[in-house]
Design a protein around this motif. Structure first.
Motif, PDB file in Angstrom:
ATOM      1  N   ALA A 368      -8.732  -2.334 -39.438  1.00 24.76           N
ATOM      2  CA  ALA A 368      -9.060  -3.743 -39.190  1.00 24.76           C
ATOM      3  C   ALA A 368      -9.921  -4.302 -40.326  1.00 24.76           C
ATOM      4  N   ARG A 369     -10.785  -3.460 -40.888  1.00 25.65           N
ATOM      5  CA  ARG A 369     -11.617  -3.894 -42.019  1.00 25.65           C
ATOM      6  C   ARG A 369     -10.769  -4.219 -43.245  1.00 25.65           C
ATOM      7  N   VAL A 370      -9.714  -3.419 -43.441  1.00 22.84           N
ATOM      8  CA  VAL A 370      -8.798  -3.676 -44.565  1.00 22.84           C
ATOM      9  C   VAL A 370      -8.103  -5.020 -44.361  1.00 22.84           C
ATOM     10  N   LYS A 371      -7.682  -5.299 -43.140  1.00 22.55           N
ATOM     11  CA  LYS A 371      -7.014  -6.555 -42.832  1.00 22.55           C
ATOM     12  C   LYS A 371      -7.928  -7.758 -43.068  1.00 22.55           C
ATOM     13  N   LYS A 372      -9.227  -7.567 -42.739  1.00 22.20           N
ATOM     14  CA  LYS A 372     -10.191  -8.655 -42.905  1.00 22.20           C
ATOM     15  C   LYS A 372     -10.660  -8.802 -44.348  1.00 22.20           C
ATOM     16  N   GLY A 373     -10.410  -7.780 -45.170  1.00 25.15           N
ATOM     17  CA  GLY A 373     -10.823  -7.821 -46.566  1.00 25.15           C
ATOM     18  C   GLY A 373     -12.220  -7.276 -46.808  1.00 25.15           C
ATOM     19  N   THR A 374     -12.830  -6.649 -45.793  1.00 26.21           N
ATOM     20  CA  THR A 374     -14.180  -6.088 -45.948  1.00 26.21           C
ATOM     21  C   THR A 374     -14.121  -4.635 -46.430  1.00 26.21           C
ATOM     22  N   MET A 375     -12.905  -4.091 -46.588  1.00 23.99           N
ATOM     23  CA  MET A 375     -12.740  -2.730 -47.095  1.00 23.99           C
ATOM     24  C   MET A 375     -11.492  -2.704 -47.970  1.00 23.99           C
ATOM     25  N   SER A 376     -11.568  -2.096 -49.150  1.00 22.41           N
ATOM     26  CA  SER A 376     -10.415  -2.044 -50.056  1.00 22.41           C
ATOM     27  C   SER A 376      -9.419  -0.988 -49.594  1.00 22.41           C
ATOM     28  N   LYS A 377      -8.161  -1.155 -50.039  1.00 25.67           N
ATOM     29  CA  LYS A 377      -7.119  -0.205 -49.662  1.00 25.67           C
ATOM     30  C   LYS A 377      -7.379   1.182 -50.240  1.00 25.67           C
ATOM     31  N   SER A 378      -7.953   1.219 -51.472  1.00 25.41           N
ATOM     32  CA  SER A 378      -8.243   2.515 -52.093  1.00 25.41           C
ATOM     33  C   SER A 378      -9.333   3.251 -51.324  1.00 25.41           C
ATOM     34  N   ASP A 379     -10.375   2.511 -50.888  1.00 28.13           N
ATOM     35  CA  ASP A 379     -11.444   3.132 -50.091  1.00 28.13           C
ATOM     36  C   ASP A 379     -10.914   3.617 -48.749  1.00 28.13           C
ATOM     37  N   PHE A 380      -9.992   2.834 -48.185  1.00 28.74           N
ATOM     38  CA  PHE A 380      -9.391   3.213 -46.900  1.00 28.74           C
ATOM     39  C   PHE A 380      -8.575   4.507 -47.055  1.00 28.74           C
ATOM     40  N   SER A 381      -7.817   4.619 -48.146  1.00 30.67           N
ATOM     41  CA  SER A 381      -7.010   5.811 -48.392  1.00 30.67           C
ATOM     42  C   SER A 381      -7.897   7.049 -48.546  1.00 30.67           C
ATOM     43  N   LYS A 382      -9.020   6.889 -49.281  1.00 31.67           N
ATOM     44  CA  LYS A 382      -9.959   8.004 -49.459  1.00 31.67           C
ATOM     45  C   LYS A 382     -10.569   8.413 -48.122  1.00 31.67           C
ATOM     46  N   TRP A 383     -10.909   7.393 -47.313  1.00 31.40           N
ATOM     47  CA  TRP A 383     -11.503   7.679 -45.998  1.00 31.40           C
ATOM     48  C   TRP A 383     -10.488   8.421 -45.124  1.00 31.40           C
ATOM     49  N   CYS A 384      -9.235   7.985 -45.125  1.00 32.47           N
ATOM     50  CA  CYS A 384      -8.186   8.619 -44.308  1.00 32.47           C
ATOM     51  C   CYS A 384      -8.012  10.090 -44.676  1.00 32.47           C
ATOM     52  N   ALA A 385      -7.962  10.373 -45.976  1.00 29.12           N
ATOM     53  CA  ALA A 385      -7.766  11.750 -46.430  1.00 29.12           C
ATOM     54  C   ALA A 385      -8.905  12.641 -45.964  1.00 29.12           C
ATOM     55  N   GLU A 386     -10.145  12.165 -46.123  1.00 29.07           N
ATOM     56  CA  GLU A 386     -11.309  12.952 -45.715  1.00 29.07           C
ATOM     57  C   GLU A 386     -11.375  13.074 -44.188  1.00 29.07           C
ATOM     58  N   ALA A 387     -11.025  11.976 -43.482  1.00 36.05           N
ATOM     59  CA  ALA A 387     -11.078  11.988 -42.015  1.00 36.05           C
ATOM     60  C   ALA A 387     -10.078  12.979 -41.429  1.00 36.05           C
ATOM     61  N   LYS A 388      -8.898  13.067 -42.036  1.00 32.14           N
ATOM     62  CA  LYS A 388      -7.886  14.006 -41.549  1.00 32.14           C
ATOM     63  C   LYS A 388      -8.325  15.448 -41.737  1.00 32.14           C
ATOM     64  N   THR A 389      -8.998  15.718 -42.867  1.00 28.75           N
ATOM     65  CA  THR A 389      -9.508  17.070 -43.123  1.00 28.75           C
ATOM     66  C   THR A 389     -10.542  17.452 -42.069  1.00 28.75           C
ATOM     67  N   LYS A 390     -11.474  16.507 -41.790  1.00 25.14           N
ATOM     68  CA  LYS A 390     -12.516  16.773 -40.796  1.00 25.14           C
ATOM     69  C   LYS A 390     -11.925  16.860 -39.383  1.00 25.14           C
ATOM     70  N   LEU A 391     -10.831  16.097 -39.130  1.00 22.49           N
ATOM     71  CA  LEU A 391     -10.165  16.151 -37.827  1.00 22.49           C
ATOM     72  C   LEU A 391      -9.643  17.558 -37.555  1.00 22.49           C
ATOM     73  N   GLU A 392      -9.005  18.164 -38.529  1.00 18.84           N
ATOM     74  CA  GLU A 392      -8.482  19.518 -38.364  1.00 18.84           C
ATOM     75  C   GLU A 392      -9.602  20.524 -38.134  1.00 18.84           C
ATOM     76  N   LYS A 393     -10.721  20.331 -38.839  1.00 18.79           N
ATOM     77  CA  LYS A 393     -11.867  21.233 -38.651  1.00 18.79           C
ATOM     78  C   LYS A 393     -12.459  21.069 -37.258  1.00 18.79           C
ATOM     79  N   ALA A 394     -12.495  19.818 -36.765  1.00 26.20           N
ATOM     80  CA  ALA A 394     -13.028  19.580 -35.419  1.00 26.20           C
ATOM     81  C   ALA A 394     -12.114  20.201 -34.365  1.00 26.20           C
ATOM     82  N   ARG A 395     -10.828  20.176 -34.617  1.00 26.99           N
ATOM     83  CA  ARG A 395      -9.872  20.760 -33.675  1.00 26.99           C
ATOM     84  C   ARG A 395      -9.986  22.280 -33.618  1.00 26.99           C
TER      85      ARG A 395
END
Length: 410
Positions: A368-395
């Motif tokens: 939603a932040r990307v849609k509003k323009g308060t977060m860049s697409k590149s920052d969102f992509s970096k966040w997604c990659a790191e979040a997925k790694t941490k998701l697997e560790k949490a699982r």
């Protein structure tokens, strides 16, 4: 009369003049739709039609005037339209099916009430019971109706045998109901990949053998109409599809008796060389829908087709692998069963996966932040990659779920 031509891509139905009527492909959609059709309205329509023409109390035909005949045509049209909706076979063979249903019902009544008539009287009754629109059926068909009547009225058949041989009390559409149950049973016992109780341990040929043993059992709860009405189907084997002969005739048709000495004409040789024929074709002369459906099931068995019931609509469909659980039909809401299944599966995962639940919530917030323009697409992509790694560790338990939640809120 309908002729069915089976191959490895389904079947095609043609008439006695070799004209195309309809075809069924390897999705077998007409078969699957037939076994779930609601037939409850048709017996009512047939009963209304029959009772206007025949008085079972006095066992005689009712008198008719022009107005009654006009009403009859309307009643008959309703039956025609309804029976054509059951399966495409009835769209082209419906008149014969209606005539047979009426004649067989009369035969059932005659046997049940032990009312005997001679050949002349029988022919008169049947001709008056049938609408003028379908009296063009061949004399052989009427002979078959009378032969069935004589077989039922055999003095050696007593009341105790009525249920076993003819199904007991006279009812409309008994053959179609039995066909629905029989085909459903064949799908479950032989081809359904979700069937349990030991069936999952058997191969398709082994399950087919089991079904044959079950349907041949004398147990009173087993419904085996094939035993009461054995399939009698004329069969031919060909190496060409139904339209080949017509197309081939447009070339320079050779004199087959002189091929050895003169060889094929160039036009015929050229045409044949272009044909990609990889299988033989089996031609069957079909009188009843149950014959066609039975042959279709056999073709599915030979092709090792896998089927299962959709978890959304509950109807059978062909699957390419065992993991598929939803079909591509459109449900009453306008949504595809497969898309509903994907959403449902994801929601079920969320219910049992706390880490995925908090990740999904955070993903939506960041998107939603990307849609509003308060977060860049590149920052969102970096966040997604790191979040997925941490998701697997949490699982796996490497990362505490509470720490995972705190990181997602950063």
């Amino acid at each position: 009369m309908i002729f069915a031509e089976f191959s490895n891509v389904g079947y095609t139905c043609i008439d006695e003049y070799n004209r195309f009527k309809y075809s069924e492909d390897t999705t077998h959609k007409f078969l699957f739709e037939f076994i779930t059709k609601d037939l409850s309205e048709l017996p009512i329509l047939f009963d209304e039609y029959f009772s206007k023409r025949f008085d079972t109390t006095n066992w005689r035909l009712k008198k008719y005037n022009v107005k009654d005949e006009d009403e009859d045509k309307k009643d008959f049209l309703k039956i025609q339209q309804k029976i054509a909706s059951i399966h495409p076979f009835y769209k082209y063979n419906g008149d014969y099916a209606i005539a047979t249903e009426i004649a067989e019902y009369f035969n059932q009544l005659s046997f049940h009430y032990r009312y005997k008539v001679d050949r002349k009287r029988y022919s008169n009754i049947i001709s008056k019971l049938l609408p003028s629109e379908i009296l063009r059926l061949s004399p052989d068909i009427y002979d078959a109706y009378y032969n069935d009547y004589c077989a039922r009225m055999d003095p050696s058949i007593d009341k105790n045998s009525e249920v076993l041989l003819f199904g007991g009390e006279p009812v409309w559409l008994n053959n179609e109901r039995e066909a629905q149950k029989t085909i459903s049973d064949m799908l479950y016992y032989i081809l359904d990949i979700t069937a349990q109780g030991g069936l999952e341990k058997l191969s398709i040929p082994q399950r087919a053998l089991l079904y044959e043993c079950i349907s041949s059992s004398p147990h009173e709860n087993i419904n085996a109409p094939f035993l009461k009405q054995p399939l009698s189907i004329r069969t031919e084997v060909s190496f060409v599809p139904h339209n080949f002969q017509k197309e081939f005739a447009q070339t320079e048709t050779p004199d087959f008796s002189n091929i050895k000495s003169n060889g094929l004409p160039e036009s015929a040789l050229s045409y044949l060389s272009q044909q990609k024929i990889t299988t033989s074709f089996f031609h069957y002369e079909i009188d009843r829908l149950i014959q066609l459906l039975y042959l279709e099931i056999v073709s599915m068995i030979n092709a090792n087709i896998m089927v299962r019931k959709c978890k959304n609509c509950g109807k059978y469909f062909v699957v390419s692998n065992r993991k598929i659980a939803y079909c591509n039909r459109i449900d009453p809401s306008g949504k595809c069963c497969s898309s509903i299944g994907s959403t449902r599966s994801f929601q079920q995962k969320l219910e049992h996966d706390e880490a995925l639940k908090v990740y999904t919530r955070a993903y939506k917030t960041h998107y939603a932040r990307v849609k509003k323009g308060t977060m860049s697409k590149s920052d969102f992509s970096k966040w997604c990659a790191e979040a997925k790694t941490k998701l697997e560790k949490a699982r796996t338990g490497e990362l505490d779920i509470t720490d995972f939640q705190k990181w997602l809120k950063i």
